[in-house]
Every structure is written in structure tokens, then in C-alpha cells.
Write a protein that holds these residues in place. Structure first.
Motif, mmCIF file in Angstrom:
data_model
loop_
_atom_site.group_PDB
_atom_site.id
_atom_site.type_symbol
_atom_site.label_atom_id
_atom_site.label_comp_id
_atom_site.label_asym_id
_atom_site.label_seq_id
_atom_site.Cartn_x
_atom_site.Cartn_y
_atom_site.Cartn_z
ATOM 1 N N ARG A 132 1.383 -5.855 -4.900
ATOM 2 C CA ARG A 132 2.144 -5.515 -3.682
ATOM 3 C C ARG A 132 1.348 -4.578 -2.777
ATOM 4 N NH1 ARG A 132 8.104 -4.826 -6.463
ATOM 5 N NH2 ARG A 132 8.337 -7.038 -6.953
ATOM 6 N N TRP A 133 0.685 -3.607 -3.420
ATOM 7 C CA TRP A 133 -0.123 -2.653 -2.640
ATOM 8 C C TRP A 133 -1.247 -3.392 -1.918
ATOM 9 C CZ3 TRP A 133 -5.252 -1.203 -2.709
ATOM 10 C CH2 TRP A 133 -5.577 -0.058 -1.966
ATOM 11 N N LYS A 168 -1.386 -6.529 -1.048
ATOM 12 C CA LYS A 168 -0.848 -7.345 0.052
ATOM 13 C C LYS A 168 -0.604 -6.489 1.284
ATOM 14 C CE LYS A 168 2.111 -10.541 0.147
ATOM 15 N NZ LYS A 168 3.386 -11.241 -0.010
ATOM 16 N N LYS A 169 -0.015 -5.330 1.023
ATOM 17 C CA LYS A 169 0.304 -4.426 2.124
ATOM 18 C C LYS A 169 -0.972 -4.006 2.856
ATOM 19 C CE LYS A 169 2.837 -0.171 2.538
ATOM 20 N NZ LYS A 169 3.376 0.915 1.736
ATOM 21 N N LYS A 170 -2.033 -3.789 2.085
ATOM 22 C CA LYS A 170 -3.303 -3.336 2.670
ATOM 23 C C LYS A 170 -4.186 -4.504 3.091
ATOM 24 C CE LYS A 170 -2.837 1.096 1.922
ATOM 25 N NZ LYS A 170 -2.888 2.096 2.963
ATOM 26 N N ASN A 171 -3.641 -5.741 2.918
ATOM 27 C CA ASN A 171 -4.416 -6.933 3.271
ATOM 28 C C ASN A 171 -5.709 -7.043 2.467
ATOM 29 O OD1 ASN A 171 -3.990 -9.128 4.726
ATOM 30 N ND2 ASN A 171 -4.848 -8.352 6.659
#
Ligand code: SF4
Ligand code: SF4
Length: 114
Positions: A80-81, A83-86
Motif C-alpha cells: 500500500r505504501w 502504491k501511494k508513493k508510486n
């Protein structure tokens, strides 16, 4: 850099145990460590490779530790982290968690696509 960063795999040095031998600094190919007045410090925690323990195994003093055990919850948090940070989660890390049956492939896919 003393505290853990939530959801990011990176080393932390126990200053009480560290003898400043430089082994971790010289070993890490990712530039995670630097020297600050001759002292080894974690400078670039986000450059650390998910699931890597390389420098920990080099440390003769047992001074290096990592955020938390690699559990299903931890893997989910990393995905998830990232994804959030691309960012891409490293394939080495995913291979490790699949090989050790920490999480199912379908769950990784679900999190990655969610
Ligand atoms: S765990 Fe691996 S990538 Fe991370 S700091 Fe240590 S040697 Fe470098
Ligand atoms: S390898 Fe261990 S003792 Fe040596 S500088 Fe790194 S943390 Fe300190």
C-alpha cells in the motif's frame, strides 16, 4: 535518522552496540548509509531494498535491526505504501514472501490492483 519510518523497510543502528567498524557502510550497494563525522548513520532509508538483510549479516556487533517481522500485515503495508508513493515493490521481496508463504499471490495481486 533514529526512528523507524512506517511501512518502509530500512535498517536502524543501535548506537549502544555499534563499534563504527564501517562494514555496513562499505557493504551496502544502495547508499543507505553515510559517514557523519566518522560515525556511520542511516542517511537514505528509502533506498533500502525491501526484505534485504545484507548489512545486518555483515555487522559483527548485532547492532542493526529492521522495522518489524515480515508478516502478512507488514507485506500489505509495504504494498500500500509503495502504491501511494508510486513505487514498485521489489520482485526480490515479493519472491521472498511467496517462497516463505507469508502471503498468497492472489492477495498480492488484489492489493496491487486495489
Ligand atoms: S538491508 Fe540491504 S539495501 Fe538495506 S541498507 Fe542493508 S545492505 Fe543496504
Ligand atoms: S556493521 Fe554494525 S558495528 Fe559496524 S558500523 Fe555498521 S552498525 Fe556499526
Amino acid at each position: 535518522m533514529k526512528d523507524f519510518i512506517e511501512g518502509v523497510w530500512h535498517p536502524v543502528i543501535d548506537e549502544d552496540k555499534c563499534t563504527n567498524c564501517d562494514f555496513c557502510y562499505e557493504f551496502c550497494p544502495k547508499g543507505v548509509y553515510t559517514k557523519d563525522n566518522e560515525k556511520v548513520v542511516v542517511e537514505n532509508p528509502s533506498s533500502c531494498v525491501d526484505g534485504c538483510h545484507g548489512c545486518e549479516w555483515q555487522c559483527p556487533s548485532g547492532a542493526i535491526r529492521f522495522p518489524e517481522p515480515i508478516t502478512k500485515e507488514y507485506v500489505t503495508k509495504v504494498i500500500r505504501w509503495s502504491k501511494k508513493k508510486n513505487k514498485e515493490v521489489s520482485s526480490k521481496f515479493l519472491d521472498y514472501v511467496l517462497k516463505n508463504q507469508i502471503i498468497e499471490e492472489c492477495e498480492i495481486n488484489r492489493e496491487t490492483k486495489a
